[in-house]
Enzyme design. Structure first.
Site, mmCIF file in Angstrom:
data_model
loop_
_atom_site.group_PDB
_atom_site.id
_atom_site.type_symbol
_atom_site.label_atom_id
_atom_site.label_comp_id
_atom_site.label_asym_id
_atom_site.label_seq_id
_atom_site.Cartn_x
_atom_site.Cartn_y
_atom_site.Cartn_z
ATOM 1 N N TYR A 83 4.540 0.811 31.000
ATOM 2 C CA TYR A 83 3.571 -0.282 31.223
ATOM 3 C C TYR A 83 3.942 -1.553 30.454
ATOM 4 C CZ TYR A 83 0.157 3.109 33.167
ATOM 5 O OH TYR A 83 -0.494 4.067 33.916
ATOM 6 N N HIS B 270 3.734 11.773 33.347
ATOM 7 C CA HIS B 270 3.183 10.742 34.248
ATOM 8 C C HIS B 270 3.018 11.232 35.686
ATOM 9 C CE1 HIS B 270 2.986 6.075 34.585
ATOM 10 N NE2 HIS B 270 2.072 6.645 35.311
#
Ligand SMILES: NC(=O)c1ccc[n+]([C@@H]2O[C@H](COP(=O)([O-])OP(=O)(O)OC[C@H]3O[C@@H](n4cnc5c(N)ncnc54)[C@H](OP(=O)(O)O)[C@@H]3O)[C@@H](O)[C@H]2O)c1
Length: 250
Positions: free
Chosen positions: A33, A87
């Site tokens: 991110y 993830h």
């Protein structure tokens, strides 16, 4: 509920610090991110002890998960985090190696809990079968418009917490008619109804907000309760809708 930080790359440190000062405790991030350094800075600047927060991060499916956990901690300037997730499942297998690396990190005190993201019930069961370790969390896309009763029942039975990502449908369904009618009854915004729906379901939403009024509004959900009929109406909006590609756990 907590704060999502995907695409919160503009003024990350200032925004996260503001959120912490407002009262957000859970902050969700990931190695990809590019918000971890800003979050680390925000924690320092807010002058809050890390143990008063709940920091969740992720490793990618192609990572050496143990090494990535360490580099995540370095970026966050933290000794440990509360939660580290895989993830998404790898293309092949269920992620046993990734899971082993996270188990090692947990045993060494680098993370308190470990979990998965975008995993189906079948994949979670296989992972447990192979490792004996039950994930603490499955982070999945989750809204009244897209959710799964089967997943909810399974996670409740296994005591796995569902973290609801893209809980505001990335704004794409905020003008839904039923949602707006319910919002009007309670004098709340459609976003607040979506967050409250999660709270009452026992699932944890992590809306992302860059704008201060949004951050404030999203936290202001503890002074009302949706009644049974409105919860039923919201549950009935399910069409397995995804604001991203598709619900990846179905
Ligand atoms: N594990 C995974 O694979 C995965 C995938 C996707 C997301 N996530 C996590 O989940 C978090 C949230 O999901 P998301 O970022 O995809 O989408 P989201 O939270 O559903 O939506 C974010 C959007 O909603 C807007 N917003 C926030 N509060 C609002 C309000 N009160 N009224 C109207 N609009 C509002 C934000 O605007 P502003 O920013 O302009 O304020 C932003 O445009 C991510 O940040 C990330 O941490 C995880």
């Amino acid at each position: 509920m907590g704060l999502g930080t995907w695409q919160l790359t503009k003024n990350t440190a200032e925004t996260v610090q503001y959120a912490i000062e407002l009262g957000y405790h859970l902050i969700d991030t990931s190695s990809d991110y590019r918000t971890q350094p800003g979050i680390g800075k925000a924690i320092k600047n807010a002058g809050i002890a890390p143990e008063e927060l709940y920091i969740a991060s992720k490793v990618e499916e192609t990572d050496d998960s143990y090494a990535r956990t360490k580099s995540n901690l370095k970026e966050l300037q933290l000794e440990y985090v509360d939660l580290m997730l895989i993830h998404r499942p790898p293309f092949i297998g269920v992620g046993e190696e990734l899971w082993e690396g996270l188990i090692q990190a947990k045993n060494e005190g680098l993370v308190k809990d470990i979990g998965v993201s975008n995993y189906s019930v079948d994949l979670i069961e296989l992972l447990i079968e192979k490792s004996g370790e039950v994930p603490a969390v499955n982070q999945i896309e989750w809204t009244p418009f897209g959710h799964s009763r089967e997943m909810l029942d399974y996670c409740r039975q296994r005591k796995i917490l569902i973290q609801a990502y893209s809980p505001l449908t990335r704004t794409k369904r905020l003008n839904d008619k039923t949602l707006n009618e319910i919002a009007r009854i309670y004098g709340k915004s459609p976003a607040q109804i979506l967050i409250r729906w999660n709270l009452q379901l026992g699932t944890v939403s992590i809306p992302k907000a860059n704008q201060k009024p949004h951050l404030e509004e999203d936290l202001d959900v503890f002074d009302f309760e949706l009644d049974e009929e409105d919860m039923r109406l919201l549950n009935g909006l399910n069409e397995h809708y995804s604001s991203l590609r598709s619900l990846q756990y179905i």
